[in-house]
Design an enzyme around this catalytic site. Structure first.
Site, PDB file in Angstrom:
ATOM      1  N   ASP A 103       5.616  -4.595   4.640  1.00  0.00           N
ATOM      2  CA  ASP A 103       5.594  -5.576   4.140  1.00  0.00           C
ATOM      3  C   ASP A 103       5.578  -5.571   2.525  1.00  0.00           C
ATOM      4  OD1 ASP A 103       3.212  -4.373   3.979  1.00  0.00           O
ATOM      5  OD2 ASP A 103       1.735  -5.993   4.367  1.00  0.00           O
ATOM      6  N   THR A 125       7.854  -0.020  10.458  1.00  0.00           N
ATOM      7  CA  THR A 125       6.672   0.723  10.171  1.00  0.00           C
ATOM      8  C   THR A 125       6.025   1.069  11.448  1.00  0.00           C
ATOM      9  OG1 THR A 125       4.449   0.195   9.367  1.00  0.00           O
ATOM     10  CG2 THR A 125       5.712  -1.704   9.674  1.00  0.00           C
ATOM     11  N   ASP A 127       2.969   0.502  12.140  1.00  0.00           N
ATOM     12  CA  ASP A 127       1.496  -0.068  12.066  1.00  0.00           C
ATOM     13  C   ASP A 127       1.513  -1.413  12.794  1.00  0.00           C
ATOM     14  OD1 ASP A 127       0.801   1.803  10.326  1.00  0.00           O
ATOM     15  OD2 ASP A 127       1.066   0.526   8.496  1.00  0.00           O
ATOM     16  N   ASP A 129       2.398  -4.088  11.872  1.00  0.00           N
ATOM     17  CA  ASP A 129       1.411  -5.567  10.863  1.00  0.00           C
ATOM     18  C   ASP A 129       2.041  -6.400  10.467  1.00  0.00           C
ATOM     19  OD1 ASP A 129       2.626  -3.752   9.006  1.00  0.00           O
ATOM     20  OD2 ASP A 129       0.791  -3.183   7.995  1.00  0.00           O
TER      21      ASP A 129
HETATM   22  P1  ATP Z   1       4.183   0.508   5.030  1.00  0.00           P
HETATM   23  O1  ATP Z   1       3.844  -0.668   5.715  1.00  0.00           O
HETATM   24  O2  ATP Z   1       4.661   1.633   5.994  1.00  0.00           O
HETATM   25  O3  ATP Z   1       3.309   1.200   4.160  1.00  0.00           O
HETATM   26  P2  ATP Z   1       5.344  -0.845   2.908  1.00  0.00           P
HETATM   27  O4  ATP Z   1       6.783  -1.361   2.615  1.00  0.00           O
HETATM   28  O5  ATP Z   1       4.555  -1.870   3.045  1.00  0.00           O
HETATM   29  O6  ATP Z   1       5.474   0.279   4.238  1.00  0.00           O
HETATM   30  P3  ATP Z   1       4.487  -0.218   0.207  1.00  0.00           P
HETATM   31  O7  ATP Z   1       4.324   1.160  -0.312  1.00  0.00           O
HETATM   32  O8  ATP Z   1       3.502  -1.187   0.267  1.00  0.00           O
HETATM   33  O9  ATP Z   1       4.953   0.176   1.716  1.00  0.00           O
HETATM   34  O10 ATP Z   1       5.908  -0.879  -0.619  1.00  0.00           O
HETATM   35  C1  ATP Z   1       7.119  -0.120  -0.765  1.00  0.00           C
HETATM   36  C2  ATP Z   1       7.735  -0.390  -1.866  1.00  0.00           C
HETATM   37  O11 ATP Z   1       7.878  -1.884  -2.002  1.00  0.00           O
HETATM   38  C3  ATP Z   1       6.582  -0.156  -3.152  1.00  0.00           C
HETATM   39  O12 ATP Z   1       6.597   1.191  -3.477  1.00  0.00           O
HETATM   40  C4  ATP Z   1       7.501  -1.056  -4.171  1.00  0.00           C
HETATM   41  O13 ATP Z   1       8.637  -0.257  -4.794  1.00  0.00           O
HETATM   42  C5  ATP Z   1       7.988  -2.145  -3.289  1.00  0.00           C
HETATM   43  N1  ATP Z   1       7.115  -3.343  -3.579  1.00  0.00           N
HETATM   44  C6  ATP Z   1       5.654  -3.338  -2.931  1.00  0.00           C
HETATM   45  N2  ATP Z   1       4.971  -4.273  -3.411  1.00  0.00           N
HETATM   46  C7  ATP Z   1       6.124  -5.126  -4.497  1.00  0.00           C
HETATM   47  C8  ATP Z   1       6.079  -6.273  -5.082  1.00  0.00           C
HETATM   48  N3  ATP Z   1       4.923  -7.043  -5.236  1.00  0.00           N
HETATM   49  N4  ATP Z   1       6.893  -6.543  -5.721  1.00  0.00           N
HETATM   50  C9  ATP Z   1       8.067  -5.685  -5.956  1.00  0.00           C
HETATM   51  N5  ATP Z   1       8.335  -4.737  -5.238  1.00  0.00           N
HETATM   52  C10 ATP Z   1       7.063  -4.352  -4.443  1.00  0.00           C
END
Ligand code: ATP
Length: 319
Positions: A103, A125, A127, A129
């Protein structure tokens, strides 16, 4: 749409390579030029971008991790970071981007789309989720890794007549814990979505012992708290010899299962279709075995829902 890019972002998940492969192969099949962007949004800002050929993704479908590497990048959360990314996309004349991740990564994709650059999110992912899809890429593989590990722990739990607390991943979601609980026949599953009083868990363990059970397995989702602390509380309250195993990052690695490979290929293929139609700001998912798509911003506003009928069943079976 002539040129598209693909990146993986956030935590890696088994099956991401199968998804990258599908984007590249399907893109080329439809006469697109496909660019791989390395190290997630960090690499996008830095222009770590390479043209992919059919052979670039050969021998990849069976590999865990991500050949494009992944990163967490704080700077991309800022306007400035996103503008740097867009500059690079313009430099390489890339018209659309596929973002494979969780997300957080979808937030990044939504921001780029809002700045006029079409992105499609592919849920990757372990998770599970992300709302709007029944399964995420990597969930099935991680689940199978957990199930195999717990089968082994069960052997030693029985031999030594011990109670085991096993902490599994899942961030704030209890899916991995709950599915593993069903698949492993655990006595108890403790998940963030269900506030079960600690005394109930203790009572269930004691009842099991009175019935002559030789061992007990409690699966604790990481979102509930620390496995070590939980194990200590269980031992203090029951006086049963208790051991704790934190499965950790073995859950994130390994060869993707057939199911994850197929899911990754289907979702990534759908993402390419949407870009070809000129769409953006969407995520792809699978619901009731049908490929679907949703507005990313709407999805990011929704809470993750766990199928609580599975929790009920788990409790009925572990009576
Ligand atoms: P996982 O669920 O496996 O942790 P994820 O995609 O949710 O995966 P995050 O670390 O939350 O992992 O987000 C990955 C990357 O997405 C962040 O390091 C950032 O570069 C980008 N990102 C996250 N939130 C934002 C946001 N609000 N605006 C712009 N980019 C974002």
């Amino acid at each position: 749409m002539k040129r598209i890019g693909v990146l993986t972002s956030g935590g890696d998940a088994p099956g991401m390579n199968a998804a990258v492969r599908a984007v590249v192969r399907k893109g080329i099949y439809h006469d697109l030029e496909v660019f791989g962007i390395y190290n997630g949004f960090q690499g996008l800002m830095e222009g770590k971008i390479e043209k992919m050929e059919l052979g670039s993704v050969g021998d990849m479908i069976q590999r865990g991790g991500t050949m494009l590497y992944s990163a967490r990048c704080e700077e991309f959360k800022t306007d400035e970071g996103q503008n740097k990314g867009i500059e690079q996309l313009k430099k390489f004349e890339i018209d659309g981007l596929i973002v494979i991740g969780g997300d957080g990564s979808f937030q990044g994709a939504a921001k780029l789309t809002a700045k006029g650059f079409p992105c499609i999110g592919v849920p990757g992912t372990i998770d599970n989720d992300i709302p709007g899809t029944d399964y995420t890429i990597g969930f099935d593989t991680a689940l199978n890794t957990i199930v195999e590990a717990i089968d082994k722990i069960r052997d030693t739990a029985t031999s030594h007549e011990r109670t085991y607390v096993i902490e599994v991943m899942g961030r704030d979601a209890g899916d991995l814990a709950l599915w593993a609980g069903l698949a492993n026949g655990a006595e108890t599953v403790v998940i963030p979505e269900k506030d079960e009083p600690f005394e109930n868990v203790v009572d269930r363990l004691k009842r099991g012992s009175e019935r002559g059970k030789k061992h007990s397995i409690i699966i604790l989702a990481e979102g509930v708290g620390n496995g070590m602390d939980y194990g200590k509380r269980i031992e203090e309250s029951t006086r049963f010899e208790t051991r704790v195993t934190v499965l950790g990052h073995i859950q994130r690695g390994g060869r993707p299962t057939a199911s994850d490979r197929v899911l990754a290929s289907r979702l990534a293929g759908k993402a390419v279709d949407l870009l070809l139609e000129g769409q953006g700001g969407l995520m792809v998912g699978i619901q009731n075995n049908e490929l679907v798509h949703h507005d990313i911003i709407d999805i990011l506003k929704q809470p993750h829902k766990l199928d609580m009928s599975l929790y009920q069943l788990m409790n009925e079976l572990s009576i």
